[in-house]
Write an enzyme that holds these catalytic residues in place. Structure first.
Site: not given
Lengths: 259, 398
Positions: A46, A57
């Site tokens: 990724e 995140d």
């Protein structure tokens, strides 16, 4: 051709998906790190498209995005860097992970065309709503043979999981527990186990990878008991911290997880 | 369903703006809220408790004061809606009182919030103390420094204030941190958003809770002027909650000119500005599609304003729609002019306004209002919290 499906067909267990941020630690590390991860045995990769305000995140990935943006990374640079990648990394599926706003500004159709041309197989956009995807983006993704990946959490209702499974033709991203990426896993083990088993019992069409809070061999192996594999992001970013030779560090990291 | 200014679509769209762009981790919370907020707010018990708290705790209705000396200066009829007289010193509490009642009915036990100037943080900490709920407020480290009295107020009220250390360490970053907290605590926590921003239903929810401002204005204007409708309603806009509240019951009245005043910082095009309606383009921030300040790659630009409450790179989707459709007129005011607005309101009316509100006052000269026009300014908050800034810039104010 679908490299994501091929990867799951070839290796049905213990697939390792590694996330890293494009342009981190330095602008031109993207391709060397990608090659090193693939050579060391990562089954999927990724590539994070850095965003200034990454909601899903934690601090580690946010910090890497801040550095990457300061280094000059953007989508145009990323697609330019990746344009010959399939000559050296022919089989490993590559997914682009990021947030909707930079993609919208690039133009979704434009983005999909360039991403496919650069060799990407799938896209993960955590803040893209399912309904908006279906209404506006599904046809574009299909036209460019890009597979969307959607997240499932312990709170996702069963009927919504079924719908996500129907819309997916790659893998399901099982978020291990509440929290952003890189967080400590604070759930009692039994609770998490029950969640993974509940999903397993649904006999979904797509394979599953478990992400968030996976960081080393032990947590990887544990996650692999409940799914076809797992995703590591923040721990890998941390492993790149302050190293002189990022590709060598990438190889060491993958070896330490798969050993 | 065609959206109106007052009513977004079921998915929260005002024209092209709005929606709910959130990670899956937040989907159950936001969906639960979306499905329940209208029916809960319609319950007679909810309304009774909400109205009673607004009256006995917040101190509503707030007065509509005829500002005769300001009126003489600008040769028009100026009224000030005194939200500065609300408990905690600003309009923010109208929303937090409503949302804490909503949170209770949703069975939540823990409250989180973001704050810029600290007014929303104080209003949230206040209602959490009132209801005996745990309260965590995220605030940018820079804002904690420039709004110290409000940090102490929140702590005194029993809230935990957590510093947001990323980005420009202001309101945008505090909002990011609050959203992350919510992602990490999806079951027991309600996020009290302080403005008409965020994923649907927040913009509509907050606008409805602040609508009490324009509801009162209409009644008070009728008593004082013989007409429910003024010629102008003026309010400052960061995210836009006080403006949404002041505009709400006039949105469908085309004779009323709605004026939203943004912070232009050192100048709209100086690179140090928060004038989103001029500098912004459509994009997604904090869960909704709206006008936001961003670079060509879609990275969000750091805003700047002397006023912590206006220092935000976006505006609420309703305001983006009002700007796009030209229903509202947007005016940008620079820091220096805002400081003069502080002096004017203080000297002429004996009311020291918040720095945010001072931007609205500074726009008076640009309205073009005539002697017979009725202008209502939403005096969104009082200036006590800004005293340190006022001392620092005493030369510009005096």
């Amino acid at each position: 051709m679908n490299r994501i499906k091929d990867a799951f067909a070839k290796k049905q267990k213990n697939l390792l998906n590694i996330y890293f941020t494009a342009g981190y630690p330095s602008l031109h590390d993207t391709v060397p790190i990608l090659k090193a991860l693939s050579e060391a045995g990562a089954d999927l990769i990724e590539i994070g498209m850095p965003f200034s305000d990454p909601l899903a995140d934690g601090p580690v990935i946010q910090q890497s995005s801040t550095v990457a943006l300061a280094n000059g990374m953007n989508l145009r640079v990323l697609f330019e860097q990746l344009k010959d990648i399939r000559a050296s990394v022919p089989e490993t599926p590559i997914l682009l992970m990021g947030y909707l706003n930079p993609v919208m500004q690039f133009g979704v159709d434009n983005f999909c065309r360039e991403a496919a041309a650069a060799g990407a197989d799938g896209v993960i956009l955590p803040d893209l709503p399912l309904d908006d995807y279906v209404a506006e983006y599904q046809d574009i993704f299909r036209r460019h043979n890009l597979r969307p990946v959607f997240l499932i959490t312990p709170q996702t209702a069963p009927e919504r999981i079924r719908r996500i499974d129907e819309l997916t033709d790659s893998f399901l991203y099982l978020v291990s527990g509440p929290g952003t990426t890189g967080g400590a896993n604070t759930q009692a083990e039994g609770v998490q186990e029950a969640y993974f088993q509940r999903i397993e019992a649904m006999n979904l069409r797509n394979p599953r990878l478990i992400g968030f809070g996976i960081g080393d061999k032990a947590s990887f192996q544990n996650a692999c008991q409940y799914a076809e594999g797992a995703i590591i992001g923040s721990a890998f970013i941390r492993a790149l911290d302050g190293v002189d030779d990022a590709p060598a560090a990438a190889k060491r990291f993958v070896s330490s997880v798969l050993a | 369903m065609k959206p109106t200014y007052q009513q977004p679509t079921e998915r929260g769209y005002y024209g092209q703006f709005g929606g709910a762009f959130i990670p899956e981790m937040l989907y159950p919370n936001v969906e639960e809220l979306r499905q329940q907020y209208l029916s809960i707010m319609a319950e007679p018990e909810f309304q009774q408790e909400y109205q009673q708290l607004l009256r006995d705790y917040v101190g509503r209705p707030t007065p509509l004061f005829e500002a005769k000396r300001l009126s003489a200066k600008y040769n028009t009829r100026i009224y000030l809606k005194r939200e500065d007289l609300c408990h905690t010193g600003a309009h923010k509490v109208n929303n937090t009182v409503g949302q804490i009642l909503l949170a209770k009915r949703l069975g939540k036990t823990r409250i989180i919030a973001e704050t810029g100037a600290g007014q929303h943080g104080v209003a949230t900490a206040t209602v959490c103390a009132l209801m005996g709920m745990e309260c965590i407020v995220y605030m940018g480290e820079v804002d904690m420094e420039r709004q110290k009295p409000n940090v102490y107020r929140m702590r005194l009220l029993g809230a935990e204030v957590r510093a947001a250390m990323s980005g420009s360490r202001t309101l945008k970053d505090a909002t990011n941190e609050a959203i992350r907290d919510w992602i990490s605590n999806p079951v027991d926590t309600h996020y009290i958003i302080g403005s008409v921003v965020g994923p649907h239903p927040y913009p509509d929810l907050v606008a409805r809770l602040q609508a009490v401002i324009s509801e009162e204005m209409r009644k008070q204007l009728l008593e004082k002027t013989g007409s429910e409708l003024p010629n102008y309603v003026v309010a400052c806009v960061g995210g836009g909650s006080n403006a949404a509240g002041a505009f709400y019951h006039f949105l469908e009245e085309p004779s009323v000119q709605l004026v939203a005043v943004e912070a232009a910082g050192h100048g709209v095009h100086s690179g140090h500005s928060a004038a989103t309606s001029v500098l912004g383009t459509p994009g997604v921030i904090h869960g909704s599609r709206t006008l936001l300040m961003q670079d060509e790659d879609g990275q969000i630009t750091e805003p700047y304003s002397i006023s912590a409450g206006l220092d935000y790179p976006g505006i609420g989707p309703l305001h983006a729609f009002l700007a796009d459709s030209k229903r509202a007129r947007f005016i940008s005011i620079e820091d220096e002019d805002a400081l003069r607005g502080v002096a004017e309101c203080s000297r002429l009316e004996g009311i020291i306004p918040a720095l945010e509100t001072a931007h609205a006052i500074a726009a008076l000269g640009q309205l073009g209002a005539g002697p017979d026009d009725v202008v209502v300014i939403n005096l969104s908050g009082r200036g006590d919290k800004d005293l340190e800034t006022y001392i620092k810039y005493a030369d510009a104010i005096m």
